[in-house]
Design a protein around this motif. Structure first.
Motif, PDB file in Angstrom:
ATOM      1  N   LYS A 316      65.917 -10.612  18.504  1.00  0.00           N
ATOM      2  CA  LYS A 316      64.846 -10.447  17.517  1.00  0.00           C
ATOM      3  C   LYS A 316      63.863 -11.608  17.605  1.00  0.00           C
ATOM      4  N   SER A 317      64.408 -12.843  17.746  1.00  0.00           N
ATOM      5  CA  SER A 317      63.536 -14.010  17.884  1.00  0.00           C
ATOM      6  C   SER A 317      62.707 -13.927  19.161  1.00  0.00           C
ATOM      7  N   MET A 318      63.301 -13.464  20.242  1.00  0.00           N
ATOM      8  CA  MET A 318      62.580 -13.348  21.513  1.00  0.00           C
ATOM      9  C   MET A 318      61.481 -12.284  21.418  1.00  0.00           C
ATOM     10  N   ARG A 319      61.773 -11.156  20.755  1.00  0.00           N
ATOM     11  CA  ARG A 319      60.762 -10.111  20.597  1.00  0.00           C
ATOM     12  C   ARG A 319      59.553 -10.635  19.823  1.00  0.00           C
ATOM     13  N   THR A 320      59.836 -11.360  18.733  1.00  0.00           N
ATOM     14  CA  THR A 320      58.751 -11.889  17.904  1.00  0.00           C
ATOM     15  C   THR A 320      57.956 -12.960  18.636  1.00  0.00           C
ATOM     16  N   GLY A 321      58.654 -13.847  19.347  1.00  0.00           N
ATOM     17  CA  GLY A 321      58.005 -14.976  19.994  1.00  0.00           C
ATOM     18  C   GLY A 321      57.176 -14.596  21.202  1.00  0.00           C
ATOM     19  N   TYR A 322      57.599 -13.565  21.968  1.00  0.00           N
ATOM     20  CA  TYR A 322      56.920 -13.259  23.233  1.00  0.00           C
ATOM     21  C   TYR A 322      56.352 -11.844  23.283  1.00  0.00           C
ATOM     22  N   ASP A 323      56.533 -11.083  22.209  1.00  0.00           N
ATOM     23  CA  ASP A 323      55.990  -9.729  22.146  1.00  0.00           C
ATOM     24  C   ASP A 323      56.435  -8.916  23.361  1.00  0.00           C
ATOM     25  N   ARG A 324      57.728  -8.984  23.630  1.00  0.00           N
ATOM     26  CA  ARG A 324      58.325  -8.257  24.752  1.00  0.00           C
ATOM     27  C   ARG A 324      59.420  -7.346  24.234  1.00  0.00           C
ATOM     28  N   ASN A 325      59.790  -6.367  25.032  1.00  0.00           N
ATOM     29  CA  ASN A 325      60.819  -5.410  24.644  1.00  0.00           C
ATOM     30  C   ASN A 325      62.177  -5.873  25.173  1.00  0.00           C
TER      31      ASN A 325
END
Length: 453
Positions: A316-325
């Motif tokens: 979830k943190s990675m999705r928010t931080g980098y706008d990746r799936n």
């Protein structure tokens, strides 16, 4: 004092003490046995003489009866109640001046006359006139004296022979013990002078302490050599990696100094390049400090956690931080006893690495078995050549220099990941196919052996 001298001196003195005490014990035991044997034999004769004296009539001559029982090389004295001499019969004239000394409660007296032991027995008897007198029977123990002299010579010879043998054995033992120590000292001296990590020759099947000391020394030298090479390589790589951004910063700073103030485009390009390289240096220094810190001991905070929850929070943190799936595939809760913060850091490093080298989705799966739990992170990037897989965890190693420059990589991420995995007793494995992507598996065993790092 050298160790060889200490061993020789200590073993010799200890042997002398042991042999001396044993010989003294043997001597006095033999002496007591010999005196007791002579006493028992003489006491029997004295009892027979007392019996004969008690039956003596007034007409009988006491001296005649006493001569019958006189010991060989001995004599008999009769003393009245006042201790005055009444009668003497003896076969040795030297006994005339001999005066025995009796200690209290002693059965007999042992004295010496001209170097020969004299046994004296004193017993009371009723004399012809009805008075109680004392009969002193003396005997020179010539054979016993000769035997004791001979025994002293034997024991002295045994002591000397034992000391000579012990001295020879202690010298040999000292050489056996100090030879490997001297080799060890010489090797350490040569290593200090030459700067090399020299080792000593050790018997491969040695089981004694000396062999174990040599093996431990060689292992220590090998470890020191490896650590020195790693440190040397680390310093060399760090110097090289830091030199590049510094060179870029210096070049753009000079360009900015020459043209930047009058050319807005050059100024903006230079500032952006300096900011980028400075940020990369900051990240590199931070990661280097993490690696340096990992060489010391760190506290573990192991607890039972749900891996699925932790992975989902991280994604979830990675999705928010980098706008990746970032995709997660699980089959239900999966509980593991581990350090949640260190595992979270390990996931961030691997996921960030996958993000940098893949433009497509990142897929994460969690599977369970009897041995433990496996977290698999898959990207669909360019992949890693087979010849590079073995070095992927080396510090500053890059598969593609140009691509790493583009993504801002430092070559330290996977080295840090490997170090964290070791602290968690986890196992990292990589599967990669060029052109199809890379999968990194994090295996967390059910039964962990905790180690301090």
């Amino acid at each position: 004092m050298k160790l060889n001298t200490k061993i020789h001196l200590f073993s010799t003195l200890l042997t002398l003490l042991i042999i001396g005490l044993m010989n003294i014990g043997v001597y006095f035991l033999f002496e007591d046995m010999a005196y007791d044997s002579e006493y028992n034999q003489l006491s029997t004769d004295v009892d027979s003489m007392i019996t004969a004296l008690s039956k003596m009539q007034e007409k009988d001559d006491p001296a005649t009866i006493l001569r019958t029982y006189i010991p060989t090389s001995g004599g008999i004295r009769i003393l009245d109640g006042k201790g005055e001499l009444q009668l003497v019969v003896q076969s040795v004239e030297e006994l005339t001046t001999y005066q025995p000394y009796f200690e209290q409660d002693e059965r007999y007296s042992i004295g010496s006359l001209e170097g020969t032991p004299v046994l004296t027995i004193s017993k009371p008897v009723i004399w012809q006139n009805g008075e109680v007198v004392e009969v002193q029977t003396m005997k020179q123990l010539i054979d016993v004296g000769n035997n004791l002299d001979f025994l002293r010579l034997i024991l002295l010879g045994v002591t000397v022979a034992g000391m000579l043998l012990m001295m020879a054995s202690s010298v040999t033992l000292g050489k056996i013990i100090t030879r490997p120590i001297n080799k060890l000292i010489n090797t350490m001296f040569h290593s200090r002078i030459s700067g090399k990590y020299e080792k000593i020759a050790v018997r491969p099947n040695g089981k004694d302490e000396i062999a174990q000391m040599g093996i431990a020394f060689n292992e220590m030298m090998e470890q020191l050599e490896q650590n020195f090479k790693k440190q040397e390589q680390f310093v060399s790589d760090a110097s090289h990696e830091l030199k590049t951004p510094l060179t870029v910063i210096e070049s753009y700073a000079k360009l900015l100094s020459r043209h930047g103030f009058s050319n807005t485009e050059i100024a903006e390009e230079s500032v952006q390049a300096i900011i980028k390289e400075t940020s990369r240096m900051k990240e590199m220094v931070s990661q280097m400090l993490v690696l340096a810190k990992s060489n010391g001991k760190q506290q573990h905070n192991f607890e039972l956690i749900d891996v699925n929850v932790l992975v989902e929070e991280t994604l979830k943190s990675m999705r928010t931080g980098y706008d990746r799936n970032f995709i997660l595939k699980v089959n239900g809760p999966s509980y593991v006893n581990t350090d949640i913060e260190q595992l979270r850091q390990l996931l961030f490093i691997i996921l960030d690495n996958a993000r940098k080298y893949s433009e497509k989705d990142i897929k994460t799966t969690i599977s369970e078995s009897e041995e433990g739990t496996t977290i698999s992170i898959m990207d669909y990037g360019d992949g890693i050549p087979k010849e590079d897989l073995d070095r992927i965890f080396d510090r500053f190693y890059r598969v593609d220099e140009a691509r790493n420059r583009k993504t801002g990589g430092t070559g330290l991420g996977m080295a840090i990941a490997k170090d964290i995995a070791d602290r968690l007793c986890a196992k990292l494995t990589i599967q990669s196919t060029v052109g199809f992507g890379t999968t990194i598996h994090i295996f967390l065993p059910s039964n962990q052996i905790l180690m301090d790092f």
